[in-house]
Design a protein around this motif. Structure first.
Motif, short mmCIF file in Angstrom:
data_model
loop_
_atom_site.label_atom_id
_atom_site.label_comp_id
_atom_site.label_asym_id
_atom_site.label_seq_id
_atom_site.Cartn_x
_atom_site.Cartn_y
_atom_site.Cartn_z
N TRP A 1 6.98 -10.17 -2.39
CA TRP A 1 8.79 -10.18 -2.34
C TRP A 1 8.62 -8.54 -3.04
O TRP A 1 8.02 -8.06 -3.97
CB TRP A 1 8.86 -11.17 -3.51
N MET B 1 3.17 -9.68 -5.34
CA MET B 1 2.68 -10.82 -5.09
C MET B 1 3.28 -11.87 -5.91
O MET B 1 2.75 -11.97 -6.94
CB MET B 1 1.10 -11.01 -4.89
N GLU C 1 0.87 -1.19 0.07
CA GLU C 1 0.02 -0.03 0.08
C GLU C 1 0.91 1.13 0.04
O GLU C 1 0.36 2.25 -0.72
CB GLU C 1 -0.94 0.14 1.17
N VAL C 2 2.17 1.18 0.77
CA VAL C 2 2.61 2.48 0.71
C VAL C 2 3.75 2.55 -0.40
O VAL C 2 4.60 3.41 -0.45
CB VAL C 2 3.45 2.60 2.15
N ALA C 3 3.82 1.28 -1.16
CA ALA C 3 5.02 1.55 -2.24
C ALA C 3 4.71 2.62 -3.19
O ALA C 3 3.61 2.84 -3.72
CB ALA C 3 4.90 0.09 -2.77
N PRO C 4 5.90 3.49 -3.40
CA PRO C 4 5.99 4.21 -4.38
C PRO C 4 5.63 3.95 -5.92
O PRO C 4 5.33 4.83 -6.79
CB PRO C 4 7.14 5.17 -4.16
N LYS C 5 5.95 2.70 -6.23
CA LYS C 5 6.11 2.12 -7.46
C LYS C 5 5.50 0.71 -7.33
O LYS C 5 5.03 0.27 -6.27
CB LYS C 5 7.45 1.96 -7.97
N ASN C 6 5.51 0.08 -8.71
CA ASN C 6 4.86 -1.38 -8.40
C ASN C 6 6.33 -2.16 -8.00
O ASN C 6 6.58 -2.99 -8.94
CB ASN C 6 4.49 -1.50 -10.03
#
Lengths: 342, 603, 291, 608
Positions: B570, B542, B533-538
């Motif tokens: 990951w 999963m 959710e907090v990731a700035p990119k993809n």
């Protein structure tokens, strides 16, 4: 039934629009997507000087009503920037990370205004004229009795300059190699043309290299042009008008040949079997001149788009329209250019 | 919606104690990780540990940064100016959607410029081995090899034909790109560990020259690093050896032009100068010509701008100096007046043909498209080649006429090694340095009978993310340059002015520090996706699998949205920009960070 | 090798996970809980526990009520029943009574269980219905966006306790011990391994097993029952705790504000089915009722 | 849309996924507009998942003149999540604006970006929301605020007003949160300001700025809470349920301050039990719930009727039956509210039609309950509960309780709590009143309150007849006619939240030259039959639009009056559309034949 073919067109100018219309006429079932960075549906950029004659509502500039697109099932994607075309997978990647597959791709991205590299740092302080938005900003920042400095003065620019003059503004033209682009008048004709412009009331400055454009110290509006020889000139706006260079940056991974523009055959195909190009973005070998021509006359641009569309659908038509390239001054001192005659 | 779960700010001033836990690995997957994830280092022919040196700049430790550079490349101040920057082309920050690459090269220069005045070089010396090595040529490959060999305890002598060491660096590159005091200081430092430098000494067959066979007798090993010191002749129509060039006044090879100029010979050019060629030499010739007063300088390319091997900055600077660039044309004849003074060059128009092995394009002439280009000076810079006529013992050559070497850098003569452009043909400075290092190690192994050093992946624990997300939005800082008008009036003064401390820090912050490895402990992961959710990119995925490459390294992750296939959540380190957001939100604290570096270990 | 810096090789790890087989107990749908929710750990734990016990997917029924946690059945690959608010246990009792061969797991939140459904728990416990009741206790009403629940701490401020909660929270462990649930244990979402072990034991127990699971609500409780706070407070039951000693269990439950993790109490006694079977047996043996 | 409205009339639709801050952005927008002095009607739609993947929509209509419902077409769509917003691009009018993120972080499948769906006649505005947000705040959380700022900058709405509202909104959070959001807003504002405007959306200044200060922005639920508080509510027992929860939340905050009692009970059964107990003891007691809660409470409602205990139950309807559509609106609990329960259990049911009505009905409900000694249901729905309107409350409190007059104790006789009187209302004593001790029960009882079936028929009649006079309760609008006077072609009869659309329809029909009138019925039980009958007399056709499948109100009216009606029923979960009602009005005006979903009662009515 198999999925209908997806024809993607990059660019929504004359060529792209002409191509979309032609594709739809030739194939009632196909998918057509038109991708453009512009915010508006198709309008003719050469009409933009009309803004200074009071035509400021963009609705009036549109070539066809907006409903045209839905009626003809043309998906018009505005505000979309193509960042990459992958020729191997036939995919287009947009700046917003969407990936679009194409069965055929027609590149009609056109040209971007050329700016001499020496002026790159000053670009934010200059007024372009390449889109409705840019033109409206110019209209906003140039008062009715204001002063515009134009650098270069290609034929679009001169049209604008004459309009500005007719509507009460003052125009100074600083010439350079791109003055009268795309015409390439010889020295004698060039002198006559400049004289004609001067007679019309344009202040022509020759042999001066602009070095920087700044804002006057302490002022909120206005511009100062400094020349390499140390002299300066003040104005309300500075308009670069140095011709066009093709927009091809996003095509570097497409697997097609590029010099300055996309190199295409007379059938407007690139070196990739599913990628085509039309309009100001392409360069075509001209056997007579022994050169890759990359300006084909703006009136022919739509014709090119239509032709490319037919060839995409299996025709093998050759683009062989002579570019009538003529500029002259008549007895009254008026300039006539094949560039202007619609 | 903004929430109130404030996170502790990332710690910038992390100390050495963040690296208390250390492991070493020689697993191919870890080597593969380093190769895939630190693209700049992988791209660097010398293998410079870029993230680590930039991290040191971030910490204000310019001297440390300089030392890390120097481990891979003994001339950081030089390469910080004139490197061809293969690293920046690969920089993760320049990947689509991430912005512009980090100014790695300018930061290298900043480390050199900003280190303390009294900075002390730190190097661990080996005991003297009693072995003697001769190196022919003091260009980048020779200097790099001399330094490493002397460090390893060997007794090194460098022979240089010219009056000053440095090879192409001294005699090929104009001063406005590479100030000579910087160059000579670094060469001096490289050779200070007991290397004997003999300038003005020529190895060859001529009178007063020392033959190679003599060196073989006097030394345990000889290294040939003489580079490519001969211009490739310009093939013309009906004149494949370009004899017209010698005949016509004002037509000259750019390499000779620069060499003469740097030997102190006064050079002049005409008003309209044409340069033929596409490399750094061509651009240097054009820019020198402008400084020598030429009013109109154009560079003529066989193919197009897209395929020429110089940096974009270099092209932009040339254009700023009003140098024109014309593509798709090949010179076919020189036109001269009755006094054999050049009047024009006849070109033929080209079209692009197939691909060449080096990723460039072939140019195919279009019949009948010849035209004349008027000019009064022609500088030809289409490349240089090696010469071998000075050797008194024959060595085997490859099909490009360069010295053939085995995998250990040894030529067909026992104990004679070769490196740099002499082996590779005209290439870049950083490649020469990389090769010099490599061959030095081979020579050492050969002399000592066993390898003394090996590469391993050093994995050290990092206790917190070292960056802030805000750093990712800093725009690339263009290096300040001298105004164009000043350049012409002071032709030798340096054009690029370098970063000051503040700019260097700002630019250093942009580095993602790609050698940080973010990983999830799958055993403790509850698959809650708080990190995603907090990731700035993809960058967090999963996954149900991973491709394994034939060499044992990892390929791409196989993602899934089917819950019963999600084997792991990951972090895709190839997408990860090391912002640290995930680290702070994991409920089971199963995200950890290590710094994975390639290091050299004693065997 | 050093734990912090030991390289982890993904394909080896994935092979290990796939070989283990618990992924087969997940459904296809991704859980819709807020990212970071402790319920993910419960879900992971239950799939591991069912897998370890070798219970076939089709033999398990998960029954739930209303609330965030009661979404659970949608995310596991077993039979599930999402019933009405607070009515979980009666439904589950019905399921178990109808088919004793099924493994029945009743799941609910602290609100569903101890507020609207509180009246049902003592009865399910004293009857010793052979099922497992897991209460996912986050101390808050998540689905209605953050009101207090029966287990919310004193002093907590929620939308319905803007001047701080003054109600003493229920003590589910002591209640369940008092209700004589025949297996009472506690686990915590932040310790997924222990959680899975406890679920396995609870399901394996014959009778009414009650597993209380502490879980943060990452969305509506940012101050009280957070991972950070729980990590500091949770502890294990002492090694010498005797789970057959009810009074010791009570004492342990009462010993700390956040009671320890582990098995508090366990006893073997006839289940509801046993009693029903026994009643049926006695009924068959009794003389026929008079006309 | 309706009678020539000049000035600003702009509808924004903000669409995102749960967790994107869609509703919060809408909230700030509507509060800012109200503060500027606009009339505001707004309505939010949100999914049951907390932060899963559900769709949230906040629609805000701001106008310089009174409006009665939301517009079918929005002028501006702000997408915070394209996967949800794409389906709604069509609701933006021609030359309206679509604002969207043009630099998302993850790969998007083909067609997943909203720009592929914007019609050529609509104006696209892409902006780098995430980047702007992260640059301004270091985090990506305030993208909703950036979008709001962008819209404000683009449409030239003053930033200061938003700053004020943002500061209010985050007042209880750490200062850094407010600062971040202000920064996010300003960064968005600057981007919007720098954007070249191509749409024709014009936000002028409101016409009556003076009213901006008196006007209070409230939701239906907020209005209920305010009405309760002004009426001096003593106790509130409740249980959270969408969409009534916010009434409880309001009272949780306000009631203790006003000297009242608030308790969140363990369930609806407990809530109404406690409410009934408090009412019995003389408190002004209320609870609020939705259909499913009312179903649980129905048993206790019966006890309230039987025991003649005054208390108030607010019921905010949502889609049913059963758990139904918790976040969608519907008007299908009329039957349950009016008739639900065992036995003949007549009670008073008030159904306000707008937010101001919520305020008035809630304010007067206690007084009415006390007067008639019976439970009062205030029947609203999700659309009314959650929609915002500007209300100008009276300056003086008109709902405050009047001093109670203690019943006189007859000499030498026991106190008869359920004495049979002419108007059916028995003098009521409260616990604590000396000498009046009595027992109430759910069992049928005699005048004393003792269990007895002897007076069942009389007692039933008493409990029924005592309410009849409520239809003309002073100060309460129980029904009202709008539009053309005298004989008209079409009359539209309506109740509850749908009446806003009905009024807009009526004005539109008048604009088209159709003679048209409308009547709203606020009191559903007992029904003000006489005046409704007069309205029927004046209309050629009666149309009853309502948000339920069976036509519960149509059944109620035509059943009571024995006269035919034309029905228009929708259960889409969304409010009815003006265009739909207008189409029916046109059809009735032209042919006299309606096409309501089904019309058994119309046929039945036609034959009677």
């Amino acid at each position: 039934m198999a999925d209908p073919l997806h024809h993607v067109i990059i660019g929504s100018g004359s060529a792209g629009f002409g191509a979309a219309a032609t594709l739809r006429e030739n194939d009632p079932d196909c998918r057509i997507s038109m991708i453009t960075m512009d915010s508006l549906p198709f309008y003719n950029r050469y009409d933009l000087p009309r803004i200074f004659r009071g035509c400021t509502d963009w609705h009036e500039l549109l070539a066809v009503p907006p409903a045209y697109y839905s009626e003809n099932r043309i998906t018009l994607r505005r505000h979309n920037k193509v960042v990459d075309v992958d020729g191997k997978t036939q995919q287009i990647r947009l700046a917003h990370q969407e990936v679009i597959h194409f069965d055929s791709l027609l590149v009609c991205a056109g040209g971007r205004a050329y700016l001499p590299e020496t002026l790159i740092d000053s670009a934010p302080l200059m007024h372009g004229f390449g889109s409705y938005e840019a033109a409206m900003r110019l209209y906003r920042d140039l008062p009715e009795n204001g002063h515009a400095v134009m650098i270069g003065g290609d034929m679009i620019g001169i049209d604008l300059a004459l309009t500005l003059l007719d509507t009460g503004r003052r125009v100074t033209l600083v010439t350079n190699a791109q003055t009268f682009w795309p015409h390439e008048p010889d020295d004698e004709l060039r002198a006559q043309l400049l004289q004609a412009l001067a007679r019309r009331g344009i202040e022509v400055v020759q042999d001066a290299r602009p070095a920087t454009v700044t804002t006057p110290e302490g002022a909120e509006r206005g511009r100062v042009v400094a020349f390499e020889d140390g002299t300066t000139m003040t104005a309300d706006v500075v308009i670069p008008s140095c011709g066009l260079v093709p927009m091809v940056e996003f095509m570097l991974n497409a697997g097609v040949d590029i010099e300055r523009g996309l190199l295409v055959t007379p059938e407007l195909g690139t070196t990739h079997p599913h990628i085509w190009a039309a309009g100001d973005v392409c360069q075509i070998w001209n056997d007579e001149e022994k050169a890759y021509k990359f300006y084909h006359g703006w009136k022919n641009v739509r014709v090119m788009g239509e032709l490319a569309a037919r060839n995409i659908k299996g025709a093998h038509e050759i683009f062989d329209v002579k570019v009538e390239d003529r500029i002259e001054v008549d007895d009254q001192g008026n300039i006539h250019s094949t560039f202007w005659t619609h | 919606m903004a929430g109130n779960d404030e996170l502790p700010p990332p710690r910038l001033s992390s100390t050495d104690s963040d690296t208390e836990d250390i492991e070493y690995s020689d697993d191919p997957r870890d080597f593969g990780w380093v190769r895939e994830n630190i693209p700049c280092q992988t791209a660097c022919p010398a293998g410079t540990d870029i993230p680590t040196y930039i991290w040191e700049i971030m910490r204000g430790r310019h001297g440390e940064s300089y030392e890390i550079n120097r481990e891979a490349n003994v001339l950081p101040g030089v390469l910080g100016r004139i490197c061809s920057r293969p690293c920046e082309d690969m920089c993760r920050h320049g990947w689509p959607g991430n912005g512009d690459p980090v100014s790695i090269c300018h930061l290298k220069r900043a480390a050199a410029d900003l280190k303390d005045v009294g900075h002390r070089l730190k190097e661990s010396l080996y005991a003297p081995s009693g072995k003697k090595v001769a190196i022919i040529g003091s260009g980048p490959a020779g200097v790099a090899a001399a330094h490493d060999l002397s460090l390893m305890g060997h007794d090194v002598t460098v022979f240089e034909r010219e009056e000053r060491p440095g090879g192409m660096l001294t005699y090929g590159i104009p001063e406005f790109r590479l100030p000579r005091d910087t160059l000579h200081e670094e060469i001096k430092n490289a050779l200070r560990l007991g290397v004997e430098l003999k300038c003005g000494v020529t190895i060859g067959n001529g009178e007063g020259e020392i033959p190679l066979s003599q060196l073989r007798k006097d030394f345990d090993a000889v290294l040939l690093a003489t580079g490519c010191m001969q211009a490739i002749p310009l093939p013309l129509r009906d004149d494949p050896q370009g004899s017209q060039v010698d005949r016509v006044e004002n037509a000259e090879y750019g390499f000779d032009f620069l060499l003469d100029m740097h030997r102190g010979k006064g050079k002049t050019v005409g008003r309209r100068v044409a340069v033929v060629g596409a490399g750094f030499t061509a651009l240097d010739c054009a820019r020198v010509a402008r400084r020598l007063g030429a009013e109109e300088v154009t560079i003529h390319l066989r193919t197009t701008e897209e395929y020429i091997p110089v940096t974009k900055d270099e092209i932009l600077e040339a254009r700023r100096e009003s140098i024109g660039i014309k593509g798709l044309r090949t010179p076919v004849a020189l036109k001269a007046d009755d006094q054999d003074i050049l009047t024009a060059v006849e070109f033929v128009q080209n079209r692009l043909g197939g691909w060449r092995e080096n990723g460039r394009r072939k140019a195919i002439a279009i019949n009948g498209s010849e035209f004349d280009f008027e000019c009064d000076t022609l500088l030809i810079a289409i490349g240089q080649r090696t010469s071998h006529d000075w050797l008194d013992e024959k060595i085997e050559l490859d099909r490009w006429n360069n010295a053939r070497t085995d995998e250990n850098g040894m030529t067909s003569l026992q104990g004679v090694f070769a490196a740099g452009d002499y082996v590779k043909g005209a290439s870049t400075v950083i490649e020469a340095i990389g090769q010099g290092r490599e061959v030095a190690e081979h020579i050492d192994t050969w002399l000592m009978g066993r390898p003394r050093r090996k590469r391993v992946v050093k994995i050290e624990r990092v206790t917190a993310p070292l960056r802030e997300r805000a750093f990712d939005f800093i725009d690339r800082h263009h290096v300040p340059t001298e105004p164009v008008t000043e350049r012409i009036s002071a032709p030798t003064s340096e054009v690029e002015l370098g970063y000051d401390g503040d700019l260097a820090l700002e630019e250093a912050k942009r580095c993602y520090l790609c050698n940080l490895h973010y990983k999830i402990d799958v055993d403790n992961c509850i698959y809650c996706r708080a990190c995603i959710e907090v990731a700035p990119k993809n960058c967090i995925k999963m996954v149900e699998g991973i491709q394994i490459n034939p060499d044992g390294t990892y390929g791409s992750l196989q993602e899934t949205r089917e819950w019963d296939h999600v084997g792991a959540i990951w972090i895709d380190n190839t997408e990860c920009i090391r912002c640290g957001a995930c680290y702070y939100v994991c409920p089971t604290q199963c995200i950890s960070i290590t710094r994975n570096r390639l290091v050299t270990q004693e065997v | 090798m050093n734990e912090h810096v030991k390289p982890v090789y993904l394909e080896e790890k994935l092979d290990e996970i796939r070989a283990d087989g618990h992924l087969a107990y997940r459904s296809k749908s991704l859980p819709t809980w807020c990212p970071g929710c402790g319920y993910f750990a419960m879900q992971e734990g239950l799939t591991i526990a069912l897998n370890r016990l070798g219970i076939r997917n089709e033999d398990a029924v998960v029954v739930s009520g209303i609330g965030c946690s009661s979404r659970f059945p949608f995310f596991v690959n077993t039979y599930g029943f999402h019933t009405l608010h607070g009515r979980t246990l009666p439904v589950a009792t019905g399921v178990k009574t109808a088919n004793d061969a099924l493994t029945v797991v009743a799941i609910g939140g602290d609100g569903d269980g101890f507020a609207i459904g509180g009246g049902h728990i003592p009865h399910a416990a004293r009857r010793n219905v052979d099922m497992t009741y897991m209460v996912f206790d986050n101390g808050i009403y998540g689905l209605t966006k953050g009101q207090t629940s029966p287990t919310t701490a004193v002093g907590f401020r929620s939308k319905t306790t803007p001047y701080a909660n003054e109600d003493q929270p229920l003590h589910p462990l002591m209640m369940l011990l008092a209700y004589r649930a025949s297996w009472v244990g506690q686990a915590y979402a932040g310790r997924p391994h222990h959680l899975a072990d406890m679920m396995e034991q609870a399901i394996a127990h014959r009778g009414f097993s009650y597993l209380h699971i502490l879980s943060p609500c990452v969305t509506f409780d940012k101050t009280d029952r957070t991972y950070a706070n729980l990590n500091m407070q949770v502890q294990d039951l002492p090694d010498d705790h005797d789970p057959t000693d009810l009074m010791a269990a009570m004492a342990q439950a009462a010993a700390h504000e956040i009671p320890a993790l582990g098995l508090f109490y366990r006893e073997e006694r006839p289940t509801l089915t046993d009693v029903m079977n026994d009643t049926a047996e006695r009924a068959r043996n009794a003389p026929a009722p008079a006309e | 849309m309706a009678k020539s409205r000049n000035g600003t009339d702009i509808q924004f639709a903000i669409i995102g996924s749960a967790g994107d801050g869609t509703i919060a952005a809408g909230d700030i927008m509507k509060r800012a507009a109200a503060l500027m002095g606009y009339k505001v009607i707004a309505f939010d739609i949100y999914p049951p998942e907390i932060r899963g993947f559900g769709k949230c929509i906040s629609r805000i209509r701001i106008s310089s003149q009174q409006t009665y419902s939301l517009k079918h077409k929005s002028d501006v769509l702000i997408s915070l999540n394209d996967s949800h917003a794409i389906a709604h691009v069509g609701e933006v009018r021609d030359f309206g604006a679509v604002l969207f993120e043009d630099s998302p972080i993850a790969a998007i499948p083909e067609g997943g970006h909203i720009s592929a769906h914007i019609a050529a006649a609509q104006v696209p505005y892409g902006f780098a929301n995430r980047r702007i947000c992260e640059e301004a705040t270091g985090k990506a959380r305030s993208r909703n605020i950036v979008a709001l700022g962008y819209a404000a900058g683009l449409f030239d709405i003053p930033a200061e007003i938003f700053h004020e509202i943002i500061a209010q909104k985050f007042a209880k959070k750490p200062q850094a949160v407010t600062d971040d959001n202000i920064r996010a807003f300003d960064a968005g504002f600057a981007a919007g300001k720098a954007t070249f405007k191509l749409d024709d959306v014009r936000v002028g200044m409101p016409q009556q700025v003076a009213n901006g200060k008196d006007a209070v922005m409230m939701t239906g639920n907020g209005a209920v809470a305010r009405g309760f508080l002004e009426a001096g509510i003593d106790t509130y027992f409740g249980y959270p349920i969408t969409p009534a929860t916010s009434i409880m939340e309001r009272l949780a905050a306000a009631l203790p301050r006003a000297g009242g009692r608030f308790l969140q009970t363990e369930d609806e059964i407990a809530a109404i039990s406690a409410t009934l107990g408090a009412g019995y003891a003389g408190a002004r007691a209320a609870t609020a719930t939705s259909g499913p809660g009312l179903a649980l409470m129905t048993e206790m409602m019966g006890l309230g009727v039987m025991a003649e205990v005054p208390f108030v139950v607010v019921v905010s309807q949502r889609g049913g039956p059963s758990t139904g559509l918790p976040t969608k609106t519907e008007q299908s609990d009329l039957n349950l509210a009016v008739f639900g329960g065992s036995g003949d259990a007549r009670r008073i049911v008030l159904a306000p039609t707008n937010v101001e009505g919520c305020y008035r009905c809630a304010g007067m409900a206690f007084e009415i309950a006390e007067k008639y000694q019976t439970p009062v249901i205030v029947l609203i729905d999700l659309y009314l509960s959650n929609r915002f309107e500007t209300v100008i409350p009276p300056r003086e409190n008109v709902f405050a309780p009047k001093p109670r007059i203690k019943p006189e104790l007859p000499e030498n006789q026991p106190y008869r709590r359920f004495a049979l009187t002419d108007d059916g209302i028995s003098p009521r004593a409260l616990p604590g009143d000396e000498g009046h001790m009595h027992t109430v029960t759910g069992l049928e009882h005699n005048e004393l309150g003792r269990p007895s079936d002897a007076l069942h028929q009389q007692m039933n009649a008493k409990r029924h007849d005592k309410l009849t006079s409520a239809t003309r309760y002073p100060g309460l609008t129980t029904c009202k006619r709008f539009g053309d006077e005298g004989r008209v072609k079409v009359g539209i009869l309506g109740w509850g939240s749908t009446f806003g659309e009905i009024l807009e329809t009526m004005y539109a029909a008048q604009d088209e030259g159709i003679s048209c009138a409308a009547m709203k019925v606020v009191m559903l039980s007992p029904l003000p039959e006489e005046r409704i009958n007069e309205f029927f007399d004046d209309c050629d056709h009666i149309l009853v639009p309502e948000l339920n499948h069976e036509g519960q109100f149509a059944n109620l009216v035509s059943g009571a009056l024995g006269r035919p009606v034309v029905r228009l029923n929708r259960t889409t979960g969304a409010p009815m559309m003006v265009d739909e009602i207008l189409a029916e009005v046109r059809r009735l005006a032209q042919t006299g034949i309606g096409e309501g979903t089904h019309s058994p009662v119309q046929q039945q009515g036609a034959t009677t």
